[in-house]
Motif scaffolding. Structure first.
Motif, PDB file in Angstrom:
ATOM      1  N   ASP A  56      38.565  46.481  35.976  1.00 36.09           N
ATOM      2  CA  ASP A  56      39.800  46.090  35.293  1.00 36.09           C
ATOM      3  C   ASP A  56      39.471  45.449  33.952  1.00 36.09           C
ATOM      4  OD1 ASP A  56      41.602  46.750  37.474  1.00 36.09           O
ATOM      5  OD2 ASP A  56      40.860  44.954  38.492  1.00 36.09           O
ATOM      6  N   LEU A  57      40.340  45.627  32.968  1.00 38.71           N
ATOM      7  CA  LEU A  57      40.154  44.974  31.678  1.00 38.71           C
ATOM      8  C   LEU A  57      40.285  43.458  31.838  1.00 38.71           C
ATOM      9  CD1 LEU A  57      42.218  47.346  29.379  1.00 38.71           C
ATOM     10  CD2 LEU A  57      39.732  47.198  29.569  1.00 38.71           C
ATOM     11  N   PRO A  58      39.571  42.691  31.033  1.00 37.98           N
ATOM     12  CA  PRO A  58      39.649  41.229  31.132  1.00 37.98           C
ATOM     13  C   PRO A  58      41.083  40.697  31.002  1.00 37.98           C
ATOM     14  CG  PRO A  58      37.863  41.867  29.678  1.00 37.98           C
ATOM     15  CD  PRO A  58      38.613  43.113  30.018  1.00 37.98           C
ATOM     16  N   PHE A  59      41.890  41.335  30.173  1.00 41.75           N
ATOM     17  CA  PHE A  59      43.274  40.901  29.989  1.00 41.75           C
ATOM     18  C   PHE A  59      44.077  41.064  31.280  1.00 41.75           C
ATOM     19  CE2 PHE A  59      41.789  43.009  26.064  1.00 41.75           C
ATOM     20  CZ  PHE A  59      41.591  41.876  25.293  1.00 41.75           C
ATOM     21  N   ALA A  60      43.853  42.183  31.959  1.00 46.93           N
ATOM     22  CA  ALA A  60      44.545  42.435  33.229  1.00 46.93           C
ATOM     23  C   ALA A  60      44.061  41.455  34.292  1.00 46.93           C
ATOM     24  CB  ALA A  60      44.314  43.874  33.682  1.00 46.93           C
ATOM     25  N   GLN A  61      42.772  41.166  34.300  1.00 52.96           N
ATOM     26  CA  GLN A  61      42.237  40.198  35.259  1.00 52.96           C
ATOM     27  C   GLN A  61      42.850  38.824  35.035  1.00 52.96           C
ATOM     28  OE1 GLN A  61      37.966  40.437  34.752  1.00 52.96           O
ATOM     29  NE2 GLN A  61      37.789  41.996  36.344  1.00 52.96           N
ATOM     30  N   ALA A  62      42.937  38.387  33.783  1.00 49.13           N
ATOM     31  CA  ALA A  62      43.502  37.075  33.473  1.00 49.13           C
ATOM     32  C   ALA A  62      44.973  37.018  33.884  1.00 49.13           C
ATOM     33  CB  ALA A  62      43.350  36.768  31.988  1.00 49.13           C
ATOM     34  N   ARG A  63      45.713  38.080  33.612  1.00 51.33           N
ATOM     35  CA  ARG A  63      47.132  38.136  33.996  1.00 51.33           C
ATOM     36  C   ARG A  63      47.260  38.062  35.510  1.00 51.33           C
ATOM     37  NH1 ARG A  63      49.223  42.063  36.187  1.00 51.33           N
ATOM     38  NH2 ARG A  63      47.811  43.600  35.344  1.00 51.33           N
ATOM     39  N   TRP A  64      46.448  38.842  36.228  1.00 50.08           N
ATOM     40  CA  TRP A  64      46.497  38.859  37.684  1.00 50.08           C
ATOM     41  C   TRP A  64      46.155  37.480  38.250  1.00 50.08           C
ATOM     42  CZ3 TRP A  64      43.196  37.774  41.634  1.00 50.08           C
ATOM     43  CH2 TRP A  64      43.638  38.144  42.918  1.00 50.08           C
ATOM     44  N   CYS A  65      45.090  36.846  37.734  1.00 48.57           N
ATOM     45  CA  CYS A  65      44.686  35.517  38.231  1.00 48.57           C
ATOM     46  C   CYS A  65      45.811  34.499  38.026  1.00 48.57           C
ATOM     47  CB  CYS A  65      43.427  35.030  37.523  1.00 48.57           C
ATOM     48  SG  CYS A  65      41.931  35.866  38.063  1.00 48.57           S
ATOM     49  N   GLY A  66      46.458  34.547  36.876  1.00 48.22           N
ATOM     50  CA  GLY A  66      47.557  33.631  36.609  1.00 48.22           C
ATOM     51  C   GLY A  66      48.705  33.840  37.571  1.00 48.22           C
ATOM     52  N   ALA A  67      49.051  35.085  37.813  1.00 49.11           N
ATOM     53  CA  ALA A  67      50.167  35.406  38.715  1.00 49.11           C
ATOM     54  C   ALA A  67      49.821  35.076  40.163  1.00 49.11           C
ATOM     55  CB  ALA A  67      50.536  36.884  38.587  1.00 49.11           C
ATOM     56  N   ALA A  68      48.547  35.209  40.522  1.00 46.31           N
ATOM     57  CA  ALA A  68      48.122  34.984  41.911  1.00 46.31           C
ATOM     58  C   ALA A  68      47.687  33.537  42.167  1.00 46.31           C
ATOM     59  CB  ALA A  68      46.979  35.937  42.264  1.00 46.31           C
ATOM     60  N   GLY A  69      47.589  32.732  41.123  1.00 47.38           N
ATOM     61  CA  GLY A  69      47.156  31.351  41.306  1.00 47.38           C
ATOM     62  C   GLY A  69      45.690  31.225  41.667  1.00 47.38           C
ATOM     63  N   ILE A  70      44.874  32.123  41.159  1.00 44.64           N
ATOM     64  CA  ILE A  70      43.440  32.127  41.470  1.00 44.64           C
ATOM     65  C   ILE A  70      42.724  31.136  40.560  1.00 44.64           C
ATOM     66  CG2 ILE A  70      41.337  33.550  41.527  1.00 44.64           C
ATOM     67  CD1 ILE A  70      43.466  34.286  43.669  1.00 44.64           C
ATOM     68  N   GLU A  71      42.077  30.153  41.173  1.00 43.47           N
ATOM     69  CA  GLU A  71      41.364  29.136  40.396  1.00 43.47           C
ATOM     70  C   GLU A  71      39.921  28.943  40.840  1.00 43.47           C
ATOM     71  OE1 GLU A  71      43.763  25.642  40.681  1.00 43.47           O
ATOM     72  OE2 GLU A  71      45.352  26.485  39.428  1.00 43.47           O
ATOM     73  N   ALA A  72      39.592  29.309  42.067  1.00 41.55           N
ATOM     74  CA  ALA A  72      38.252  29.066  42.595  1.00 41.55           C
ATOM     75  C   ALA A  72      37.335  30.285  42.492  1.00 41.55           C
ATOM     76  CB  ALA A  72      38.340  28.602  44.048  1.00 41.55           C
ATOM     77  N   VAL A  73      37.879  31.422  42.069  1.00 42.64           N
ATOM     78  CA  VAL A  73      37.095  32.649  41.901  1.00 42.64           C
ATOM     79  C   VAL A  73      37.093  33.002  40.418  1.00 42.64           C
ATOM     80  CG1 VAL A  73      37.051  35.146  42.351  1.00 42.64           C
ATOM     81  CG2 VAL A  73      37.605  33.562  44.198  1.00 42.64           C
ATOM     82  N   GLN A  74      35.917  33.359  39.898  1.00 42.08           N
ATOM     83  CA  GLN A  74      35.852  33.840  38.519  1.00 42.08           C
ATOM     84  C   GLN A  74      35.882  35.357  38.536  1.00 42.08           C
ATOM     85  OE1 GLN A  74      32.322  32.769  36.256  1.00 42.08           O
ATOM     86  NE2 GLN A  74      33.221  33.503  34.363  1.00 42.08           N
ATOM     87  N   THR A  75      36.867  35.939  37.857  1.00 43.10           N
ATOM     88  CA  THR A  75      36.931  37.394  37.759  1.00 43.10           C
ATOM     89  C   THR A  75      36.193  37.831  36.496  1.00 43.10           C
ATOM     90  OG1 THR A  75      39.103  37.285  36.670  1.00 43.10           O
ATOM     91  CG2 THR A  75      39.076  37.637  39.061  1.00 43.10           C
ATOM     92  N   LEU A  76      35.452  38.923  36.636  1.00 43.25           N
ATOM     93  CA  LEU A  76      34.645  39.457  35.547  1.00 43.25           C
ATOM     94  C   LEU A  76      34.840  40.965  35.474  1.00 43.25           C
ATOM     95  CD1 LEU A  76      31.443  37.422  36.434  1.00 43.25           C
ATOM     96  CD2 LEU A  76      32.932  37.019  34.460  1.00 43.25           C
ATOM     97  N   SER A  77      34.798  41.491  34.261  1.00 41.17           N
ATOM     98  CA  SER A  77      35.036  42.915  34.049  1.00 41.17           C
ATOM     99  C   SER A  77      33.736  43.648  33.718  1.00 41.17           C
ATOM    100  CB  SER A  77      36.031  43.108  32.904  1.00 41.17           C
ATOM    101  OG  SER A  77      36.187  44.486  32.631  1.00 41.17           O
ATOM    102  N   ASP A  78      33.538  44.782  34.365  1.00 43.40           N
ATOM    103  CA  ASP A  78      32.370  45.637  34.126  1.00 43.40           C
ATOM    104  C   ASP A  78      32.761  46.865  33.303  1.00 43.40           C
ATOM    105  OD1 ASP A  78      29.614  46.121  34.445  1.00 43.40           O
ATOM    106  OD2 ASP A  78      29.903  47.299  36.264  1.00 43.40           O
ATOM    107  N   HIS A  79      33.964  46.843  32.711  1.00 42.50           N
ATOM    108  CA  HIS A  79      34.493  48.041  32.040  1.00 42.50           C
ATOM    109  C   HIS A  79      33.669  48.487  30.834  1.00 42.50           C
ATOM    110  CE1 HIS A  79      36.025  45.492  28.834  1.00 42.50           C
ATOM    111  NE2 HIS A  79      36.305  46.587  28.171  1.00 42.50           N
ATOM    112  N   ALA A  80      33.088  47.556  30.102  1.00 41.90           N
ATOM    113  CA  ALA A  80      32.427  47.921  28.841  1.00 41.90           C
ATOM    114  C   ALA A  80      31.132  48.706  29.038  1.00 41.90           C
ATOM    115  CB  ALA A  80      32.162  46.667  28.007  1.00 41.90           C
ATOM    116  N   HIS A  81      30.286  48.255  29.958  1.00 40.73           N
ATOM    117  CA  HIS A  81      28.956  48.861  30.089  1.00 40.73           C
ATOM    118  C   HIS A  81      28.646  49.418  31.472  1.00 40.73           C
ATOM    119  CE1 HIS A  81      28.210  47.009  26.224  1.00 40.73           C
ATOM    120  NE2 HIS A  81      28.545  45.835  26.725  1.00 40.73           N
ATOM    121  N   ALA A  82      29.414  49.028  32.466  1.00 40.07           N
ATOM    122  CA  ALA A  82      29.159  49.421  33.861  1.00 40.07           C
ATOM    123  C   ALA A  82      27.764  48.997  34.315  1.00 40.07           C
ATOM    124  CB  ALA A  82      29.369  50.919  34.071  1.00 40.07           C
TER     125      ALA A  82
END
Length: 172
Positions: A90-116
């Motif tokens: 997922d793009l970092p922007f989508a991850q940030a939006r999802w975390c905000g909507a889901a109330g995620i604070e203890a997990v760090q989401t990271l994106s592998d989209h650029a280089h895999a």
């Protein structure tokens, strides 16, 4: 690059994984992923804590959503010596939006989209979909892999209790 077939399925259909199989006892492979603020994050940036690393296809799917929420709920009880990372394409922007909507604070989401690079180095990149397969890894403070679960069917949930037990033991 290594291609592994017959390892995983999506709704019963076989898929190909790119990259080597990571095994317990090995040094955790390096990677460069993107944080939600667009900064690069490497294995070297997160080593030194016990890591639970969950690879997921997309946070916008029901099982990935459920998995990340569950790890988020359990992570707070593990203490400051344990860090939970969820990595997807997922793009970092989508991850940030999802975390905000889901109330995620203890997990760090990271994106592998650029280089895999996470997908390729950890053997979870799905060739046919350019998504990550579902897998959970626990890495000790010393950078050694202590637990691995590649899910055969990517629509299934991981064994949370097993991964959390290993992380808790390593955190001591």
């Amino acid at each position: 690059m290594i291609e592994r077939t017959g390892i995983i399925t999506f709704k019963g259909g076989p898929l190909t994984l790119i990259g080597p199989e990571v095994k317990v006892g090995e040094v955790a492979p390096d990677f460069t992923v993107t944080a939600n603020d667009l900064s690069p994050v490497t294995m070297g940036d997160v080593i030194g804590k016990v890591l639970i690393i969950a690879a997921v296809p997309s946070l916008d799917t029901p099982v990935c959503d459920m998995e990340t929420r569950r790890f988020n709920n359990k992570a707070a009880a593990l203490g400051d010596d344990v860090k939970v990372l969820t990595i997807s394409m997922d793009l970092p922007f989508a991850q940030a939006r999802w975390c905000g909507a889901a109330g995620i604070e203890a997990v760090q989401t990271l994106s592998d989209h650029a280089h895999a690079s996470f997908g390729e180095n950890w053997g979870v990149l799905i060739k046919e979909l350019r998504l990550l397969s579902r897998a959970v890894f626990v890495v000790g403070k010393n950078g050694k892999v202590e637990y691995v679960q590649y899910l055969k069917e990517i629509t299934e949930e991981p064994d949370y209790d097993a991964a959390l037990a290993v992380a808790k033991k390593l955190a001591g």
